[in-house]
Design a protein around this motif. Structure first.
Motif, PDB file in Angstrom:
ATOM      1  N   ALA A 185       0.589  -1.477  -0.465  1.00  0.00           N
ATOM      2  CA  ALA A 185      -0.217   0.027  -0.422  1.00  0.00           C
ATOM      3  C   ALA A 185       0.806   1.269   0.168  1.00  0.00           C
ATOM      4  N   CYS A 186       2.310   1.425   1.317  1.00  0.00           N
ATOM      5  CA  CYS A 186       2.856   2.299   0.799  1.00  0.00           C
ATOM      6  C   CYS A 186       3.569   2.777  -0.171  1.00  0.00           C
ATOM      7  N   ALA A 187       3.537   2.164  -1.009  1.00  0.00           N
ATOM      8  CA  ALA A 187       4.797   1.758  -2.342  1.00  0.00           C
ATOM      9  C   ALA A 187       3.991   2.315  -3.255  1.00  0.00           C
ATOM     10  N   ASP A 188       2.524   1.449  -2.968  1.00  0.00           N
ATOM     11  CA  ASP A 188       1.085   2.680  -4.307  1.00  0.00           C
ATOM     12  C   ASP A 188       0.600   3.952  -3.589  1.00  0.00           C
ATOM     13  N   TYR A 189       0.721   4.192  -3.091  1.00  0.00           N
ATOM     14  CA  TYR A 189       0.525   5.955  -2.021  1.00  0.00           C
ATOM     15  C   TYR A 189       1.287   6.259  -2.859  1.00  0.00           C
ATOM     16  N   ILE A 190       2.692   5.896  -2.229  1.00  0.00           N
ATOM     17  CA  ILE A 190       3.808   7.312  -2.788  1.00  0.00           C
ATOM     18  C   ILE A 190       4.155   7.765  -4.463  1.00  0.00           C
ATOM     19  N   LYS A 191       3.417   6.049  -4.999  1.00  0.00           N
ATOM     20  CA  LYS A 191       3.632   6.112  -6.550  1.00  0.00           C
ATOM     21  C   LYS A 191       2.612   7.207  -7.196  1.00  0.00           C
ATOM     22  N   PHE A 192       1.392   6.779  -6.633  1.00  0.00           N
ATOM     23  CA  PHE A 192       0.531   7.409  -7.610  1.00  0.00           C
ATOM     24  C   PHE A 192      -0.311   8.901  -6.975  1.00  0.00           C
ATOM     25  N   ASN A 193       0.007   9.590  -5.717  1.00  0.00           N
ATOM     26  CA  ASN A 193      -0.397  10.296  -5.229  1.00  0.00           C
ATOM     27  C   ASN A 193       0.749  11.201  -4.341  1.00  0.00           C
ATOM     28  N   ARG A 194       1.809  10.802  -4.814  1.00  0.00           N
ATOM     29  CA  ARG A 194       2.801  11.390  -3.963  1.00  0.00           C
ATOM     30  C   ARG A 194       3.159  12.350  -2.704  1.00  0.00           C
ATOM     31  N   LEU A 195       1.687  10.530  -1.672  1.00  0.00           N
ATOM     32  CA  LEU A 195       2.184  11.708  -0.152  1.00  0.00           C
ATOM     33  C   LEU A 195       3.256  10.856   0.089  1.00  0.00           C
ATOM     34  N   ARG A 196       3.280  11.961   1.430  1.00  0.00           N
ATOM     35  CA  ARG A 196       4.205  10.903   2.966  1.00  0.00           C
ATOM     36  C   ARG A 196       3.898   9.989   3.627  1.00  0.00           C
ATOM     37  N   ALA A 197       4.107   9.026   2.482  1.00  0.00           N
ATOM     38  CA  ALA A 197       3.758   7.881   2.962  1.00  0.00           C
ATOM     39  C   ALA A 197       4.810   6.880   3.879  1.00  0.00           C
ATOM     40  N   LEU A 198       4.719   6.803   4.998  1.00  0.00           N
ATOM     41  CA  LEU A 198       5.706   5.233   5.862  1.00  0.00           C
ATOM     42  C   LEU A 198       5.292   4.560   6.448  1.00  0.00           C
ATOM     43  N   HIS A 199       6.010   2.839   6.161  1.00  0.00           N
ATOM     44  CA  HIS A 199       5.433   1.820   7.101  1.00  0.00           C
ATOM     45  C   HIS A 199       6.559   1.668   8.023  1.00  0.00           C
ATOM     46  N   MET A 200       5.845   0.908   8.726  1.00  0.00           N
ATOM     47  CA  MET A 200       7.220   0.137   9.791  1.00  0.00           C
ATOM     48  C   MET A 200       7.315  -1.560   9.299  1.00  0.00           C
ATOM     49  N   ASP A 201       9.145  -0.774   8.596  1.00  0.00           N
ATOM     50  CA  ASP A 201       9.485  -2.351   8.516  1.00  0.00           C
ATOM     51  C   ASP A 201      10.342  -2.844   9.528  1.00  0.00           C
ATOM     52  N   VAL A 202      11.425  -4.243   9.447  1.00  0.00           N
ATOM     53  CA  VAL A 202      11.935  -4.482  10.916  1.00  0.00           C
ATOM     54  C   VAL A 202      12.892  -3.349  10.935  1.00  0.00           C
ATOM     55  N   PRO A 203      14.030  -2.403  10.182  1.00  0.00           N
ATOM     56  CA  PRO A 203      14.864  -1.828  10.337  1.00  0.00           C
ATOM     57  C   PRO A 203      14.054  -0.787  11.227  1.00  0.00           C
ATOM     58  N   GLU A 204      13.029  -0.597  11.016  1.00  0.00           N
ATOM     59  CA  GLU A 204      12.387   0.843  11.701  1.00  0.00           C
ATOM     60  C   GLU A 204      12.070   0.402  13.086  1.00  0.00           C
ATOM     61  N   MET A 205      11.536  -0.867  13.139  1.00  0.00           N
ATOM     62  CA  MET A 205      10.531  -1.647  14.016  1.00  0.00           C
ATOM     63  C   MET A 205      12.338  -1.380  15.751  1.00  0.00           C
ATOM     64  N   THR A 206      13.506  -2.747  15.236  1.00  0.00           N
ATOM     65  CA  THR A 206      14.379  -2.306  15.659  1.00  0.00           C
ATOM     66  C   THR A 206      15.170  -1.569  16.313  1.00  0.00           C
ATOM     67  N   ALA A 207      15.247  -0.153  15.760  1.00  0.00           N
ATOM     68  CA  ALA A 207      15.896   0.662  15.882  1.00  0.00           C
ATOM     69  C   ALA A 207      15.836   1.835  17.767  1.00  0.00           C
TER      70      ALA A 207
ATOM     71  N   THR B 127      -7.613  14.280  -7.650  1.00  0.00           N
ATOM     72  CA  THR B 127      -6.292  14.747  -7.749  1.00  0.00           C
ATOM     73  C   THR B 127      -5.591  14.738  -8.881  1.00  0.00           C
ATOM     74  N   ASP B 128      -5.574  13.812  -9.992  1.00  0.00           N
ATOM     75  CA  ASP B 128      -4.531  14.466 -10.967  1.00  0.00           C
ATOM     76  C   ASP B 128      -5.405  14.507 -12.328  1.00  0.00           C
ATOM     77  N   PRO B 129      -5.613  15.143 -13.202  1.00  0.00           N
ATOM     78  CA  PRO B 129      -6.204  14.675 -14.503  1.00  0.00           C
ATOM     79  C   PRO B 129      -5.516  14.572 -14.987  1.00  0.00           C
ATOM     80  N   ASP B 130      -4.746  13.777 -15.230  1.00  0.00           N
ATOM     81  CA  ASP B 130      -4.059  12.768 -16.382  1.00  0.00           C
ATOM     82  C   ASP B 130      -4.647  11.070 -16.045  1.00  0.00           C
ATOM     83  N   PHE B 131      -4.974  10.745 -14.789  1.00  0.00           N
ATOM     84  CA  PHE B 131      -5.107   9.783 -14.035  1.00  0.00           C
ATOM     85  C   PHE B 131      -7.213   9.125 -14.645  1.00  0.00           C
ATOM     86  N   HIS B 132      -7.279   7.794 -15.552  1.00  0.00           N
ATOM     87  CA  HIS B 132      -8.436   8.634 -15.888  1.00  0.00           C
ATOM     88  C   HIS B 132      -9.468   6.689 -15.848  1.00  0.00           C
ATOM     89  N   ASP B 133      -8.475   6.339 -14.940  1.00  0.00           N
ATOM     90  CA  ASP B 133      -9.485   4.749 -13.730  1.00  0.00           C
ATOM     91  C   ASP B 133     -10.721   5.277 -13.853  1.00  0.00           C
TER      92      ASP B 133
END
Length: 357
Positions: free
Chosen positions: A83-105, A203-209
């Motif tokens: 989900a995070c990859a898609d939000y960043i790709k399509f919407n340029r949101l400042r999206a983060l997710h918790m992966d193992v490095p962050e969880m153990t930091a 939000t994107d005039p070029d998106f036609h789904d």
């Protein structure tokens, strides 16, 4: 969803002949698809307004430049990574997710009981920031602490769960009625895809789904694609049998993909390992190529990421005749996913692909 069928079916194929196994497998896949369809219809009926509230919260976060964070435990981590990859790709949101490095930091002991809260505090989370939690299966004290912290800091909390009782301090709760983790995960993926596409549509005039206009339309398009003549239970059954037979005969399985598809490949590998955890030899022969970030980065430095990054990594493993290559590409047009198929012709090559070339 295809990759989940492949690993689910390998639990139940014990027939004496390939033909009998194939027939049984097709029947189980058709039953699974029917359950997915029924769950989609229930979600359309019962959770449509809550999903729209979810989409609106994400839209406001994007408009006001707020962060969004996805949290999930165990297998849910792959869903939030996708989900995070898609939000960043399509919407340029400042999206983060918790992966193992962050969880153990934030502590040496894993899992550190307050790692999510410490991460939210570290990022000064709150005041309109959106926290999205997935909770399939058992309720999590760690997720509840994160939701409570964000709520009291003025943040927006969204919970997607198949548990009947919601946590306190949640602004929007989306309930999935199925207790089957496979099906629940499929529906969560669908909800995330819809919200991401809906945001892009608005939000994107070029998106036609066109399906992104409403959740019902979006689900309708998905159901049509499953019932399309190009969608084959026979092919899924063949994939299932091939993976099982190759693992049992001593071959290895290698899964890979880009972006959100890499998260799907990782999810597939984890589920396959879960199935074969009782067989150390089979377990050790299932590989997630996209998790090898160091090797991927070493290929990027030479400008080869778009074409032969996975081929170079697989070459280091030493692919044997009969090993299984599983490439995932939701676009159906990823050159670096196709590249290994061309360069290892004696492997068993399986593509889970979108509708392009």
């Amino acid at each position: 969803m295809h990759e989940q069928f492949a690993c689910m079916e390998s639990k139940i194929l014990f027939s004496s002949t390939v033909e009998e196994s194939n027939t049984n497998s097709i029947g189980h896949i058709e039953k699974y698809l029917l359950e997915v369809k029924n769950e989609i219809l229930k979600t359309m009926e019962k959770s449509r307004e809550n999903i729209n509230d979810f989409a609106e919260a994400m839209k406001q976060a994007m408009i006001h430049g707020k962060e969004t964070m996805f949290l999930g435990m165990q297998q849910d981590c792959h869903t939030i990574s996708h989900a995070c990859a898609d939000y960043i790709k399509f919407n340029r949101l400042r999206a983060l997710h918790m992966d193992v490095p962050e969880m153990t930091a934030f502590g040496n002991d894993y899992p550190y009981p307050r790692n999510y809260v410490e991460t939210l505090r570290h990022r000064d989370f709150g005041e309109g920031n959106v926290l999205i939690c997935i909770q399939l299966g058992n309720r999590s004290k760690i997720l509840k602490e994160a939701l409570d912290y964000n709520f009291h800091r003025g943040g927006i909390n969204i919970l997607i769960t198949n548990q009947p009782e919601t946590c306190d301090n949640v602004h929007t709760a989306v309930f999935i009625s199925s207790k089957n983790i496979f099906i629940s995960s499929d529906i969560v993926q669908l909800i995330f895809h819809y919200v991401s596409a809906h945001l892009a549509y608005e939000t994107d005039p070029d998106f036609h789904d066109e399906g992104a206009k409403s959740f019902n339309e979006y689900c309708g398009f998905l159901l049509q694609s499953i019932e399309n003549s190009r969608f084959s239970c026979e092919i899924l059954s063949s994939i299932t049998l091939s993976i099982r037979q190759k693992l049992m005969s001593g071959n290895s399985v290698y899964a890979f993909g880009n972006g959100g598809s890499s998260a799907i490949a990782s999810y597939f590998v984890d589920e396959l390992r879960e199935i074969y955890k009782g067989s150390l030899k089979a377990y050790s022969r299932v590989h997630d190529i996209t998790s090898l970030k160091g090797l991927i980065n070493s290929c990027i430095h030479h400008g080869s990421y778009k074409s032969d990054v996975f081929t170079k990594i697989l070459d280091r493993f030493g692919i044997n005749e009969g090993d299984v290559l599983l490439g995932v590409s939701s676009s159906g047009n990823s050159e670096n996913v196709v590249h290994p198929f061309k360069n290892f012709p004696k492997s068993v090559r399986i593509g889970i692909l979108g509708l392009q070339d």
